[in-house]
Motif scaffolding. Structure first.
Motif, PDB file in Angstrom:
ATOM      1  N   PHE A   7      -2.715   3.306  -1.435  1.00 27.11           N
ATOM      2  CA  PHE A   7      -1.316   2.882  -1.378  1.00 27.11           C
ATOM      3  C   PHE A   7      -1.281   1.470  -0.826  1.00 27.11           C
ATOM      4  O   PHE A   7      -2.085   1.109   0.035  1.00 27.11           O
ATOM      5  CB  PHE A   7      -0.500   3.806  -0.452  1.00 27.11           C
ATOM      6  N   ASP A   8      -0.341   0.669  -1.311  1.00 23.95           N
ATOM      7  CA  ASP A   8      -0.169  -0.669  -0.753  1.00 23.95           C
ATOM      8  C   ASP A   8       0.432  -0.547   0.639  1.00 23.95           C
ATOM      9  O   ASP A   8       1.362   0.228   0.865  1.00 23.95           O
ATOM     10  CB  ASP A   8       0.759  -1.520  -1.629  1.00 23.95           C
ATOM     11  N   ALA A   9      -0.114  -1.313   1.573  1.00 16.93           N
ATOM     12  CA  ALA A   9       0.354  -1.345   2.959  1.00 16.93           C
ATOM     13  C   ALA A   9       0.328  -2.798   3.416  1.00 16.93           C
ATOM     14  O   ALA A   9      -0.289  -3.656   2.778  1.00 16.93           O
ATOM     15  CB  ALA A   9      -0.536  -0.480   3.843  1.00 16.93           C
ATOM     16  N   ILE A  10       0.991  -3.074   4.517  1.00 16.05           N
ATOM     17  CA  ILE A  10       1.032  -4.438   5.058  1.00 16.05           C
ATOM     18  C   ILE A  10       0.081  -4.514   6.253  1.00 16.05           C
ATOM     19  O   ILE A  10       0.159  -3.699   7.164  1.00 16.05           O
ATOM     20  CB  ILE A  10       2.462  -4.823   5.474  1.00 16.05           C
ATOM     21  N   LEU A  11      -0.808  -5.501   6.222  1.00 15.67           N
ATOM     22  CA  LEU A  11      -1.759  -5.738   7.307  1.00 15.67           C
ATOM     23  C   LEU A  11      -1.292  -6.920   8.143  1.00 15.67           C
ATOM     24  O   LEU A  11      -0.988  -7.982   7.600  1.00 15.67           O
ATOM     25  CB  LEU A  11      -3.154  -6.036   6.731  1.00 15.67           C
ATOM     26  N   PHE A  12      -1.218  -6.707   9.455  1.00 17.11           N
ATOM     27  CA  PHE A  12      -0.939  -7.781  10.418  1.00 17.11           C
ATOM     28  C   PHE A  12      -2.266  -8.064  11.126  1.00 17.11           C
ATOM     29  O   PHE A  12      -2.640  -7.344  12.058  1.00 17.11           O
ATOM     30  CB  PHE A  12       0.128  -7.340  11.423  1.00 17.11           C
ATOM     31  N   PRO A  13      -2.995  -9.109  10.693  1.00 16.26           N
ATOM     32  CA  PRO A  13      -4.305  -9.383  11.286  1.00 16.26           C
ATOM     33  C   PRO A  13      -4.201  -9.928  12.710  1.00 16.26           C
ATOM     34  O   PRO A  13      -3.312 -10.718  13.013  1.00 16.26           O
ATOM     35  CB  PRO A  13      -4.920 -10.439  10.360  1.00 16.26           C
ATOM     36  N   ALA A  14      -5.104  -9.515  13.550  1.00 18.51           N
ATOM     37  CA  ALA A  14      -5.091  -9.933  14.953  1.00 18.51           C
ATOM     38  C   ALA A  14      -5.428 -11.408  15.113  1.00 18.51           C
ATOM     39  O   ALA A  14      -5.029 -12.032  16.084  1.00 18.51           O
ATOM     40  CB  ALA A  14      -6.071  -9.092  15.765  1.00 18.51           C
ATOM     41  N   ASP A  15      -6.154 -11.981  14.152  1.00 16.53           N
ATOM     42  CA  ASP A  15      -6.615 -13.361  14.299  1.00 16.53           C
ATOM     43  C   ASP A  15      -5.556 -14.410  13.973  1.00 16.53           C
ATOM     44  O   ASP A  15      -5.843 -15.599  13.984  1.00 16.53           O
ATOM     45  CB  ASP A  15      -7.878 -13.593  13.471  1.00 16.53           C
ATOM     46  N   GLY A  16      -4.331 -13.978  13.683  1.00 15.35           N
ATOM     47  CA  GLY A  16      -3.243 -14.924  13.475  1.00 15.35           C
ATOM     48  C   GLY A  16      -2.990 -15.286  12.022  1.00 15.35           C
ATOM     49  O   GLY A  16      -2.036 -16.010  11.725  1.00 15.35           O
ATOM     50  N   PRO A  19       0.527 -12.057   7.555  1.00 12.17           N
ATOM     51  CA  PRO A  19       0.488 -10.677   7.055  1.00 12.17           C
ATOM     52  C   PRO A  19       0.289 -10.670   5.537  1.00 12.17           C
ATOM     53  O   PRO A  19       0.734 -11.588   4.840  1.00 12.17           O
ATOM     54  CB  PRO A  19       1.863 -10.125   7.429  1.00 12.17           C
ATOM     55  N   SER A  20      -0.377  -9.643   5.040  1.00 11.53           N
ATOM     56  CA  SER A  20      -0.648  -9.546   3.606  1.00 11.53           C
ATOM     57  C   SER A  20      -0.694  -8.082   3.177  1.00 11.53           C
ATOM     58  O   SER A  20      -0.800  -7.185   4.011  1.00 11.53           O
ATOM     59  CB  SER A  20      -1.974 -10.232   3.269  1.00 11.53           C
ATOM     60  N   LEU A  21      -0.623  -7.871   1.876  1.00  6.82           N
ATOM     61  CA  LEU A  21      -0.749  -6.520   1.334  1.00  6.82           C
ATOM     62  C   LEU A  21      -2.215  -6.147   1.228  1.00  6.82           C
ATOM     63  O   LEU A  21      -3.048  -6.973   0.840  1.00  6.82           O
ATOM     64  CB  LEU A  21      -0.113  -6.431  -0.054  1.00  6.82           C
ATOM     65  N   VAL A  22      -2.531  -4.922   1.598  1.00  8.21           N
ATOM     66  CA  VAL A  22      -3.883  -4.375   1.467  1.00  8.21           C
ATOM     67  C   VAL A  22      -3.774  -2.981   0.858  1.00  8.21           C
ATOM     68  O   VAL A  22      -2.697  -2.382   0.825  1.00  8.21           O
ATOM     69  CB  VAL A  22      -4.609  -4.285   2.833  1.00  8.21           C
ATOM     70  N   GLN A  23      -4.885  -2.483   0.386  1.00 10.77           N
ATOM     71  CA  GLN A  23      -4.951  -1.123  -0.140  1.00 10.77           C
ATOM     72  C   GLN A  23      -5.309  -0.169   0.991  1.00 10.77           C
ATOM     73  O   GLN A  23      -6.379  -0.300   1.599  1.00 10.77           O
ATOM     74  CB  GLN A  23      -6.001  -1.036  -1.242  1.00 10.77           C
ATOM     75  N   LEU A  24      -4.408   0.756   1.310  1.00  9.75           N
ATOM     76  CA  LEU A  24      -4.663   1.776   2.323  1.00  9.75           C
ATOM     77  C   LEU A  24      -5.229   3.000   1.607  1.00  9.75           C
ATOM     78  O   LEU A  24      -4.532   3.654   0.835  1.00  9.75           O
ATOM     79  CB  LEU A  24      -3.382   2.136   3.075  1.00  9.75           C
ATOM     80  N   MET A  25      -6.480   3.271   1.869  1.00  8.21           N
ATOM     81  CA  MET A  25      -7.148   4.399   1.228  1.00  8.21           C
ATOM     82  C   MET A  25      -6.720   5.699   1.912  1.00  8.21           C
ATOM     83  O   MET A  25      -6.580   5.747   3.134  1.00  8.21           O
ATOM     84  CB  MET A  25      -8.659   4.213   1.351  1.00  8.21           C
ATOM     85  N   THR A  26      -6.502   6.739   1.119  1.00  9.17           N
ATOM     86  CA  THR A  26      -6.236   8.071   1.652  1.00  9.17           C
ATOM     87  C   THR A  26      -7.165   9.058   0.953  1.00  9.17           C
ATOM     88  O   THR A  26      -7.549   8.859  -0.197  1.00  9.17           O
ATOM     89  CB  THR A  26      -4.772   8.513   1.425  1.00  9.17           C
ATOM     90  N   THR A 132       2.139  13.561   3.485  1.00  5.97           N
ATOM     91  CA  THR A 132       2.232  14.210   2.176  1.00  5.97           C
ATOM     92  C   THR A 132       2.965  13.357   1.155  1.00  5.97           C
ATOM     93  O   THR A 132       2.862  13.626  -0.033  1.00  5.97           O
ATOM     94  CB  THR A 132       2.963  15.578   2.264  1.00  5.97           C
ATOM     95  N   SER A 133       3.696  12.364   1.589  1.00  2.01           N
ATOM     96  CA  SER A 133       4.493  11.596   0.625  1.00  2.01           C
ATOM     97  C   SER A 133       4.440  10.091   0.886  1.00  2.01           C
ATOM     98  O   SER A 133       5.466   9.428   0.931  1.00  2.01           O
ATOM     99  CB  SER A 133       5.939  12.089   0.637  1.00  2.01           C
ATOM    100  N   MET A 134       3.227   9.562   1.055  1.00  2.00           N
ATOM    101  CA  MET A 134       3.097   8.118   1.210  1.00  2.00           C
ATOM    102  C   MET A 134       3.458   7.443  -0.101  1.00  2.00           C
ATOM    103  O   MET A 134       3.371   8.035  -1.171  1.00  2.00           O
ATOM    104  CB  MET A 134       1.678   7.751   1.628  1.00  2.00           C
ATOM    105  N   MET A 135       3.870   6.200   0.014  1.00  2.00           N
ATOM    106  CA  MET A 135       4.237   5.412  -1.165  1.00  2.00           C
ATOM    107  C   MET A 135       3.847   3.955  -0.918  1.00  2.00           C
ATOM    108  O   MET A 135       3.505   3.589   0.199  1.00  2.00           O
ATOM    109  CB  MET A 135       5.726   5.556  -1.462  1.00  2.00           C
ATOM    110  N   ASP A 136       3.907   3.150  -1.956  1.00  2.00           N
ATOM    111  CA  ASP A 136       3.542   1.746  -1.828  1.00  2.00           C
ATOM    112  C   ASP A 136       4.587   0.973  -1.039  1.00  2.00           C
ATOM    113  O   ASP A 136       5.782   1.106  -1.272  1.00  2.00           O
ATOM    114  CB  ASP A 136       3.389   1.096  -3.208  1.00  2.00           C
ATOM    115  N   ALA A 137       4.110   0.172  -0.105  1.00  2.00           N
ATOM    116  CA  ALA A 137       4.957  -0.794   0.584  1.00  2.00           C
ATOM    117  C   ALA A 137       4.842  -2.106  -0.190  1.00  2.00           C
ATOM    118  O   ALA A 137       3.955  -2.266  -1.032  1.00  2.00           O
ATOM    119  CB  ALA A 137       4.487  -0.987   2.024  1.00  2.00           C
ATOM    120  N   SER A 138       5.732  -3.030   0.099  1.00  2.00           N
ATOM    121  CA  SER A 138       5.654  -4.349  -0.537  1.00  2.00           C
ATOM    122  C   SER A 138       6.084  -5.391   0.484  1.00  2.00           C
ATOM    123  O   SER A 138       6.581  -5.059   1.563  1.00  2.00           O
ATOM    124  CB  SER A 138       6.550  -4.398  -1.775  1.00  2.00           C
ATOM    125  N   MET A 139       5.926  -6.628   0.136  1.00  2.00           N
ATOM    126  CA  MET A 139       6.345  -7.688   1.048  1.00  2.00           C
ATOM    127  C   MET A 139       7.873  -7.700   1.193  1.00  2.00           C
ATOM    128  O   MET A 139       8.387  -8.299   2.123  1.00  2.00           O
ATOM    129  CB  MET A 139       5.811  -9.044   0.601  1.00  2.00           C
TER     130      MET A 139
END
Length: 170
Positions: A7-16, A19-26, A132-139
């Protein structure tokens, strides 16, 4: 046999970095066979640890915690599609995770060292139940998550201390 679903998810990287979209594996969660299991959606285990630097290896979901975001302050109703915020709690070397500079920048003057979000933070979206019902996030979801992060510190500090105590006692 069910496979891995992303599922698409938003990543907030610690290194500054931004934020970007990443693939969240389930992956499918193993549940005991029961007649009710045929009528319910199968649960899926998310794997945000794949996107978390310095997280303890081979601990799976014990290395991270999550916070549900069902509404923002002053909302009368919860979101139709709430969010789930994954954050790391057990580091590879036992040291604290670095302060998440991307979120620190979002918080601006509201930033508090004592409630700082630490490590890479992954935000996913769901409908009824987060597992049970994750879905894609977007920017397009970014402004809502940004609003939440501006007004909420990390719940992870207490969890990190508890994890340290549990590891020391085992």
């Amino acid at each position: 046999m069910e496979q891995i679903v992303n599922f698409d998810a938003i990543l907030f990287p610690a290194d500054g970095r931004s934020p970007s979209l990443v693939q969240l594996m389930t992956s499918p969660m193993t549940t005991p066979t029961h007649h009710a299991s045929y009528t319910q959606n199968p649960s899926r285990m998310p794997h945000p640890e794949i996107h978390m630097d310095y997280v303890a290896e081979n601990l799976g979901p014990r290395s991270w915690k999550y916070q549900l975001v069902e509404a923002l302050p002053y909302m009368n109703r919860r979101f139709a599609c709430p969010y789930i915020v994954f954050y790391p709690v057990i580091s590879r070397d036992g040291m604290p995770f670095p302060v998440n500079r991307a979120i620190k920048d979002i918080q601006g003057q509201a930033y508090s060292e004592g409630q700082a979000w630490r490590g890479n933070v992954v935000v996913a979206k769901y409908r009824d139940n987060p597992f049970t019902s994750m879905m894609d996030a977007s920017m397009a979801d970014f402004p809502i998550i940004k609003n939440y992060l501006q007004t909420h510190g990390s719940p992870g500090q207490v969890c990190t201390l508890l994890a340290d105590i549990l590891i020391d006692n085992s």
